[in-house]
Motif scaffolding. Sequence first.
Motif, PDB file in Angstrom:
ATOM      1  N   LYS A 126       9.664   5.804   3.851  1.00 39.84           N
ATOM      2  CA  LYS A 126       9.477   6.414   5.174  1.00 39.84           C
ATOM      3  C   LYS A 126       8.239   5.856   5.865  1.00 39.84           C
ATOM      4  CE  LYS A 126       8.451  10.753   7.518  1.00 39.84           C
ATOM      5  NZ  LYS A 126       8.164  12.199   7.386  1.00 39.84           N
ATOM      6  N   GLU A 127       7.121   5.830   5.168  1.00 41.92           N
ATOM      7  CA  GLU A 127       5.875   5.378   5.792  1.00 41.92           C
ATOM      8  C   GLU A 127       5.871   3.872   6.035  1.00 41.92           C
ATOM      9  OE1 GLU A 127       3.718   7.377   7.049  1.00 41.92           O
ATOM     10  OE2 GLU A 127       4.860   9.104   6.302  1.00 41.92           O
ATOM     11  N   TYR A 128       6.506   3.136   5.137  1.00 34.16           N
ATOM     12  CA  TYR A 128       6.607   1.688   5.312  1.00 34.16           C
ATOM     13  C   TYR A 128       7.440   1.358   6.547  1.00 34.16           C
ATOM     14  CZ  TYR A 128       8.200  -3.107   4.248  1.00 34.16           C
ATOM     15  OH  TYR A 128       8.519  -4.444   4.292  1.00 34.16           O
ATOM     16  N   GLN A 129       8.592   2.031   6.685  1.00 31.76           N
ATOM     17  CA  GLN A 129       9.429   1.755   7.840  1.00 31.76           C
ATOM     18  C   GLN A 129       8.795   2.263   9.129  1.00 31.76           C
ATOM     19  OE1 GLN A 129      13.425   3.203   6.708  1.00 31.76           O
ATOM     20  NE2 GLN A 129      13.976   1.034   6.553  1.00 31.76           N
ATOM     21  N   ALA A 130       8.059   3.354   9.048  1.00 31.11           N
ATOM     22  CA  ALA A 130       7.342   3.823  10.235  1.00 31.11           C
ATOM     23  C   ALA A 130       6.339   2.777  10.707  1.00 31.11           C
ATOM     24  CB  ALA A 130       6.639   5.140   9.938  1.00 31.11           C
ATOM     25  N   PRO A 184       0.802  -1.228   0.000  1.00 34.63           N
ATOM     26  CA  PRO A 184       0.000   0.000   0.000  1.00 34.63           C
ATOM     27  C   PRO A 184       0.834   1.277   0.000  1.00 34.63           C
ATOM     28  CG  PRO A 184      -0.171  -1.142   2.115  1.00 34.63           C
ATOM     29  CD  PRO A 184       0.487  -2.079   1.174  1.00 34.63           C
ATOM     30  N   TYR A 185       2.015   1.230   0.586  1.00 34.33           N
ATOM     31  CA  TYR A 185       2.854   2.425   0.670  1.00 34.33           C
ATOM     32  C   TYR A 185       3.444   2.784  -0.699  1.00 34.33           C
ATOM     33  CZ  TYR A 185       2.272   1.005   5.477  1.00 34.33           C
ATOM     34  OH  TYR A 185       1.710   0.618   6.668  1.00 34.33           O
ATOM     35  N   PHE A 186       3.897   1.784  -1.417  1.00 38.37           N
ATOM     36  CA  PHE A 186       4.470   2.056  -2.733  1.00 38.37           C
ATOM     37  C   PHE A 186       3.372   2.327  -3.762  1.00 38.37           C
ATOM     38  CE2 PHE A 186       7.965   0.155  -0.487  1.00 38.37           C
ATOM     39  CZ  PHE A 186       9.059   0.860  -0.963  1.00 38.37           C
ATOM     40  N   ALA A 187       2.195   1.736  -3.535  1.00 39.75           N
ATOM     41  CA  ALA A 187       1.074   2.017  -4.443  1.00 39.75           C
ATOM     42  C   ALA A 187       0.618   3.470  -4.309  1.00 39.75           C
ATOM     43  CB  ALA A 187      -0.089   1.074  -4.146  1.00 39.75           C
ATOM     44  N   LYS A 188       0.608   3.964  -3.094  1.00 39.58           N
ATOM     45  CA  LYS A 188       0.131   5.336  -2.879  1.00 39.58           C
ATOM     46  C   LYS A 188       1.125   6.383  -3.372  1.00 39.58           C
ATOM     47  CE  LYS A 188      -1.224   8.707   0.655  1.00 39.58           C
ATOM     48  NZ  LYS A 188      -2.328   9.256  -0.157  1.00 39.58           N
ATOM     49  N   TYR A 189       2.408   6.179  -3.088  1.00 39.52           N
ATOM     50  CA  TYR A 189       3.387   7.247  -3.333  1.00 39.52           C
ATOM     51  C   TYR A 189       4.090   7.150  -4.681  1.00 39.52           C
ATOM     52  CZ  TYR A 189       2.537   8.337   1.546  1.00 39.52           C
ATOM     53  OH  TYR A 189       1.925   8.677   2.727  1.00 39.52           O
ATOM     54  N   GLY A 190       3.890   6.058  -5.398  1.00 46.06           N
ATOM     55  CA  GLY A 190       4.398   5.964  -6.766  1.00 46.06           C
ATOM     56  C   GLY A 190       5.887   6.248  -6.875  1.00 46.06           C
ATOM     57  N   ASP A 191       6.226   7.257  -7.676  1.00 47.21           N
ATOM     58  CA  ASP A 191       7.629   7.573  -7.925  1.00 47.21           C
ATOM     59  C   ASP A 191       8.325   8.202  -6.716  1.00 47.21           C
ATOM     60  OD1 ASP A 191       7.454   6.636 -10.493  1.00 47.21           O
ATOM     61  OD2 ASP A 191       7.024   8.599 -11.365  1.00 47.21           O
ATOM     62  N   ASN A 192       7.579   8.643  -5.739  1.00 41.61           N
ATOM     63  CA  ASN A 192       8.200   9.232  -4.542  1.00 41.61           C
ATOM     64  C   ASN A 192       8.631   8.091  -3.616  1.00 41.61           C
ATOM     65  OD1 ASN A 192       9.033  10.721  -2.355  1.00 41.61           O
ATOM     66  ND2 ASN A 192       7.247  12.079  -2.344  1.00 41.61           N
ATOM     67  N   VAL A 193       9.750   7.495  -3.974  1.00 42.05           N
ATOM     68  CA  VAL A 193      10.216   6.299  -3.268  1.00 42.05           C
ATOM     69  C   VAL A 193      10.510   6.593  -1.798  1.00 42.05           C
ATOM     70  CG1 VAL A 193      12.032   4.550  -3.177  1.00 42.05           C
ATOM     71  CG2 VAL A 193      11.130   5.315  -5.381  1.00 42.05           C
ATOM     72  N   TRP A 194      11.101   7.758  -1.525  1.00 42.15           N
ATOM     73  CA  TRP A 194      11.441   8.060  -0.135  1.00 42.15           C
ATOM     74  C   TRP A 194      10.189   8.175   0.728  1.00 42.15           C
ATOM     75  CZ3 TRP A 194      15.338   5.808  -0.655  1.00 42.15           C
ATOM     76  CH2 TRP A 194      16.631   6.258  -0.882  1.00 42.15           C
TER      77      TRP A 194
END
Length: 349
Positions: free
Chosen positions: A297-301, A283-293
Amino acid sequence: MSTTNRRSFLARGAALAAVPTAAVLADGALAGQASAATLPDYAPIPPSALGPAVNAQGYYVGRVEKNLYWVTDGTYQAAFLTTREGVVLFDAPPSIGHNLQRAVDEIAAANGVSNKVTHLVYSHHHADHLGASSLFGRHVTRIGHTEAKKLLARDNDPARPVPDITFDERHTLHVGGERIELAWHGTNHTPDNVYIHLPRHNTLMLVDVLLPGWVPFDSFNLNEDVPGSIAAPAKAMSYPWKHFIGGHIGRLGTRQDMVVYQQYVDDIVENVKKALVTVDPTPYFAKYGDNVWAAVKEYQAAQVAYASDPVIRKYTGVLAAADVYTASTTFVILESLRLDLGVESQVHA
């Protein structure tokens, strides 16, 4: 507020003296100015975590065992050994500063022994533990690890003279009929952090690893070698000792303190391993797309919260500030497990 309480309050604030009280914007306006109403609340500190009150001058000095004493300002700690040839001082935190000599004078006057500091043992090179070294002049013999000498020469801080005597793995210091065993068992908090053992006094000093009664300071005590720091308590427990001097906060430690600390760290490690395989990154990479950081950040949080929340609940009321710094320590351990140990490191097919 009584004089003693006021001094205690000021002493505990000494460690924060270098931190700005408010952020300043480019145009000079104050940002984020704090007040009691806007600051967050944290769990009460367990009484067992607190040490003795400091005196009107801002320090407490007490006997560890026999002729070994410790000094604290409520935030930092040092120790000293009186001998028939003079005083051996262990660390010289600047927040205690001139109170180190005052503490030595107090004990020397009470016991009719010399108050002259002849030797100063460095636990490691950090300024917050050695920044008052220069107060004791050029004629004091300073002892530290070989790497401490290199790092202090690099830093070129006149407040922290380089050690006169260095060692690589072990050194026995004999002063006035006393024996002090110094040892380096590998990198932990810093590359030069040493184990200081006083066998006749049932005492071990190891700075910035166990802070008795408290969780580690921010980001796992800012440890430079996380696996080495995780391994350090077991090495400490291999020594015979009853009293522990950790360099911080207001009381001495016990072997039971080390047991609780080891379990605390073990619980974080186990929960991090679970988080690494349980928290779904999708869900984190799906939401933020190209904004990998942003995604990372949210995944590690989320991983940190998964791993730290049960530990915070378990140790609140057991270790002081469990709700303050456990999350930051968990993040550092998470990164170490990934990067140092390769936990859940997957090779692309």
